[in-house]
Write a protein that holds these residues in place. Structure first.
Motif, PDB file in Angstrom:
ATOM      1  N   VAL A  97      -5.318  -4.045  -6.637  1.00  0.00           N
ATOM      2  CA  VAL A  97      -5.602  -2.630  -6.877  1.00  0.00           C
ATOM      3  C   VAL A  97      -4.502  -2.018  -7.738  1.00  0.00           C
ATOM      4  O   VAL A  97      -3.403  -2.567  -7.852  1.00  0.00           O
ATOM      5  CB  VAL A  97      -5.672  -1.823  -5.554  1.00  0.00           C
ATOM      6  N   ALA A  98      -4.818  -0.874  -8.339  1.00  0.00           N
ATOM      7  CA  ALA A  98      -3.800  -0.064  -9.010  1.00  0.00           C
ATOM      8  C   ALA A  98      -3.502   1.134  -8.127  1.00  0.00           C
ATOM      9  O   ALA A  98      -4.406   1.648  -7.461  1.00  0.00           O
ATOM     10  CB  ALA A  98      -4.315   0.396 -10.363  1.00  0.00           C
ATOM     11  N   LEU A  99      -2.254   1.552  -8.122  1.00  0.00           N
ATOM     12  CA  LEU A  99      -1.894   2.780  -7.408  1.00  0.00           C
ATOM     13  C   LEU A  99      -2.109   3.948  -8.364  1.00  0.00           C
ATOM     14  O   LEU A  99      -1.533   3.974  -9.454  1.00  0.00           O
ATOM     15  CB  LEU A  99      -0.434   2.711  -6.967  1.00  0.00           C
ATOM     16  N   ALA A 100      -2.962   4.885  -7.969  1.00  0.00           N
ATOM     17  CA  ALA A 100      -3.227   6.048  -8.813  1.00  0.00           C
ATOM     18  C   ALA A 100      -2.687   7.290  -8.123  1.00  0.00           C
ATOM     19  O   ALA A 100      -2.805   7.432  -6.906  1.00  0.00           O
ATOM     20  CB  ALA A 100      -4.730   6.186  -9.057  1.00  0.00           C
ATOM     21  N   ALA A 101      -2.121   8.196  -8.929  1.00  0.00           N
ATOM     22  CA  ALA A 101      -1.541   9.416  -8.367  1.00  0.00           C
ATOM     23  C   ALA A 101      -1.953  10.593  -9.220  1.00  0.00           C
ATOM     24  O   ALA A 101      -2.047  10.480 -10.448  1.00  0.00           O
ATOM     25  CB  ALA A 101      -0.021   9.299  -8.339  1.00  0.00           C
ATOM     26  N   ALA A 110      -3.028  10.566  -3.657  1.00  0.00           N
ATOM     27  CA  ALA A 110      -2.731   9.173  -3.984  1.00  0.00           C
ATOM     28  C   ALA A 110      -3.967   8.349  -3.662  1.00  0.00           C
ATOM     29  O   ALA A 110      -4.726   8.692  -2.765  1.00  0.00           O
ATOM     30  CB  ALA A 110      -1.545   8.673  -3.160  1.00  0.00           C
ATOM     31  N   ALA A 111      -4.177   7.275  -4.417  1.00  0.00           N
ATOM     32  CA  ALA A 111      -5.336   6.419  -4.151  1.00  0.00           C
ATOM     33  C   ALA A 111      -5.044   4.999  -4.599  1.00  0.00           C
ATOM     34  O   ALA A 111      -4.167   4.770  -5.437  1.00  0.00           O
ATOM     35  CB  ALA A 111      -6.567   6.949  -4.887  1.00  0.00           C
ATOM     36  N   LEU A 112      -5.762   4.061  -4.029  1.00  0.00           N
ATOM     37  CA  LEU A 112      -5.765   2.689  -4.524  1.00  0.00           C
ATOM     38  C   LEU A 112      -7.116   2.482  -5.180  1.00  0.00           C
ATOM     39  O   LEU A 112      -8.154   2.786  -4.586  1.00  0.00           O
ATOM     40  CB  LEU A 112      -5.594   1.696  -3.370  1.00  0.00           C
ATOM     41  N   ILE A 119     -12.679   3.322  -5.750  1.00  0.00           N
ATOM     42  CA  ILE A 119     -11.592   3.855  -4.924  1.00  0.00           C
ATOM     43  C   ILE A 119     -11.633   3.140  -3.575  1.00  0.00           C
ATOM     44  O   ILE A 119     -12.618   3.192  -2.851  1.00  0.00           O
ATOM     45  CB  ILE A 119     -11.713   5.384  -4.769  1.00  0.00           C
ATOM     46  N   VAL A 120     -10.542   2.432  -3.287  1.00  0.00           N
ATOM     47  CA  VAL A 120     -10.453   1.616  -2.073  1.00  0.00           C
ATOM     48  C   VAL A 120      -9.916   2.445  -0.909  1.00  0.00           C
ATOM     49  O   VAL A 120     -10.347   2.289   0.236  1.00  0.00           O
ATOM     50  CB  VAL A 120      -9.524   0.400  -2.348  1.00  0.00           C
ATOM     51  N   ALA A 121      -8.964   3.312  -1.198  1.00  0.00           N
ATOM     52  CA  ALA A 121      -8.363   4.155  -0.156  1.00  0.00           C
ATOM     53  C   ALA A 121      -7.756   5.362  -0.844  1.00  0.00           C
ATOM     54  O   ALA A 121      -7.345   5.283  -2.006  1.00  0.00           O
ATOM     55  CB  ALA A 121      -7.275   3.377   0.580  1.00  0.00           C
ATOM     56  N   THR A 122      -7.732   6.476  -0.146  1.00  0.00           N
ATOM     57  CA  THR A 122      -7.154   7.681  -0.747  1.00  0.00           C
ATOM     58  C   THR A 122      -6.447   8.517   0.309  1.00  0.00           C
ATOM     59  O   THR A 122      -6.818   8.496   1.476  1.00  0.00           O
ATOM     60  CB  THR A 122      -8.229   8.497  -1.506  1.00  0.00           C
ATOM     61  N   ALA A 123      -5.406   9.233  -0.118  1.00  0.00           N
ATOM     62  CA  ALA A 123      -4.629  10.081   0.791  1.00  0.00           C
ATOM     63  C   ALA A 123      -4.294  11.386   0.080  1.00  0.00           C
ATOM     64  O   ALA A 123      -3.558  11.385  -0.905  1.00  0.00           O
ATOM     65  CB  ALA A 123      -3.340   9.373   1.200  1.00  0.00           C
ATOM     66  N   PRO A 124      -4.890  12.511   0.527  1.00  0.00           N
ATOM     67  CA  PRO A 124      -4.544  13.790  -0.080  1.00  0.00           C
ATOM     68  C   PRO A 124      -3.284  14.361   0.556  1.00  0.00           C
ATOM     69  O   PRO A 124      -2.967  14.038   1.702  1.00  0.00           O
ATOM     70  CB  PRO A 124      -5.748  14.668   0.255  1.00  0.00           C
ATOM     71  N   ALA A 143       3.063   8.036  -0.358  1.00  0.00           N
ATOM     72  CA  ALA A 143       1.703   8.016   0.219  1.00  0.00           C
ATOM     73  C   ALA A 143       0.939   6.792  -0.288  1.00  0.00           C
ATOM     74  O   ALA A 143       0.218   6.137   0.468  1.00  0.00           O
ATOM     75  CB  ALA A 143       0.965   9.304  -0.140  1.00  0.00           C
ATOM     76  N   GLY A 144       1.103   6.471  -1.579  1.00  0.00           N
ATOM     77  CA  GLY A 144       0.437   5.302  -2.152  1.00  0.00           C
ATOM     78  C   GLY A 144       0.972   4.005  -1.568  1.00  0.00           C
ATOM     79  O   GLY A 144       0.211   3.080  -1.264  1.00  0.00           O
TER      80      GLY A 144
END
Ligand SMILES: [Zn+2]
Length: 412
Positions: A97-101, A110-112, A119-124, A143-144
């Motif tokens: 995955v890539a870490l996206a911010a 943040a998201a993977l 989108i595999v996982a996300t954290a607002p 967070a990522g």
């Protein structure tokens, strides 16, 4: 190399090297075809790459061995071009995955993101964006990193979306007007430092949020198949634009192209922070809608959500309707000017602009057609963005690009 003879017969050496080079050279294009959904089967991949079935099979097997795609040979898979069942290709469900911010006026997300823009996982995270970019970038990277720990995925790199023009080649956030950051903050360098400090692998990138939204929509959403794609969108504040030409973002000579927010659409309009008056930025963003509808924007909820909910929930209120129509007309005027200059083959709208389009598509299309030279003859399709979190998916695309360019080299 100095004049020493190659021990192999010339013909044999050249042939095997060429075959090897061709195979490796096809890995990136093949991965991009699967990544963007354009090669659902090995038969389509063979045709798209213009190689033999054997080469396409070897390329697919290599990408599968790298953990990037899945080759499904079960009988009953979709029929290939010759009417025979062809192996089905898909991105690997459990691959890297890539870490996206993304940083916005109200905090971060943040998201993977895996291949295929998934989108595999996300954290607002909501927080007052600190005037020191390192603080909020540290929070979003942390967070990522936590998401990576929870999922156990391999990380190929990191990408950051910011609500500011990003000057190249230095990666400076030139006008983070709705954040408290100093103008010219070296965001890419700061983000890369935070990524390294968190012990994460891979390179780090940063770019403007609307540019990244356009890139993501072009590869995975409403912009697929477009050659000259214009994207206009509101973030939480202000208006941004982007142009994707032949699959590549047009960023101008130093990353600053398509500052569409400062097109004047109302000569007697509100003063803009750029020094001008009546810019799209202040005439067609969420705050403009709330003000025109006589609503006092409260501090509790994001302006974008407040404006969205007003149009979606209270459109029968005459004041809301009039305010919405006023914004549609101003947006349409801006789009008409852009159509004259850029001659796009498709326009996609994001954020509040998507809600304006959905509220009265005929009105918006009519304004663009009436006020533009090229719009009148035939019309330019105007569509809504379709991806959730398209700026995050676009930020991940930056981190995926080295893998798409050379999968073996990037993952070895
Ligand atoms: Zn302006």
């Amino acid at each position: 190399m100095s004049g020493k003879a190659d021990p192999r017969p010339a013909g044999e050496g050249t042939t095997s090297r060429t075959r090897l080079d061709r195979g490796r050279g096809a890995l990136g294009p093949a991965l991009e075809l699967v990544h963007t959904g354009r090669a659902p089967t090995r038969a389509v991949l063979t045709a798209e790459l213009g190689v033999t079935r054997a080469t396409a099979g070897a390329v697919a097997a290599e990408l599968e061995a790298l953990g990037l795609i899945r080759v499904d040979a079960r009988p009953g898979a979709a029929a290939g071009s010759q009417g025979r069942p062809s192996h089905r290709l898909s991105v690997a469900e459990d691959g890297p995955v890539a870490l996206a911010a993304q940083i916005h006026a109200d905090g971060f997300r943040a998201a993977l993101v895996g291949l295929g823009g998934r989108i595999v996982a996300t954290a607002p995270g909501r927080e007052v964006v600190d005037p020191d970019p390192a603080k909020v970038l540290g929070s979003v990277v942390a967070a990522g990193a936590e998401l990576l720990r929870e999922t156990g995925r391999r990380c190929v790199g990191a990408g950051l979306a910011v609500p500011s023009a990003v000057a190249e080649p230095e990666g400076l956030a030139l006008n983070p007007l709705h954040l408290a950051w100093p103008a010219g903050a070296p965001v890419r360098e700061i983000f890369a430092e935070q990524v390294r400090a968190a012990g994460l692998d891979g390179p780090a990138f940063a770019a403007n949020d609307v540019n990244l939204a356009a890139l993501a929509e072009h590869r995975h959403g409403a912009g697929r198949g477009s050659r000259d794609l214009l994207c206009v969108a509101t973030g939480h504040r202000g208006v941004g634009g982007a142009l994707v030409l032949d699959g590549r973002l047009h960023t101008g000579s130093s990353g600053l192209a398509l500052e569409v927010g400062h097109l004047a659409v109302n000569p007697d309009g509100r003063p803009c922070h750029c020094g001008s008056r009546g810019c799209l930025d202040v005439e067609a963003d969420p705050l403009a809608l709330l003000t025109a509808a006589g609503r006092d924007p409260g501090p509790v909820m994001s302006l974008l959500r407040q404006a969205d909910e007003l149009i979606r929930g209270r459109y029968d209120d005459p004041r809301v309707r009039t305010a919405t129509e006023q914004l549609i007309d101003r947006l349409g005027l801006g789009l008409a000017g852009l159509v004259n200059i850029l001659n796009p083959d498709r326009i996609i709208l994001g954020g509040l602009h998507r809600t304006l389009l959905e509220a009265d598509p005929d009105r918006l299309r009519a304004v663009v057609a009436d006020r533009s030279l090229w719009g009148r003859s035939g019309g330019v399709p105007i569509l809504a963005c379709t991806l959730d979190h398209n700026s995050l998916v676009g930020a991940a695309e930056l981190a995926w690009q080295p893998v798409l360019d050379d999968p073996l080299g990037a993952l070895a």
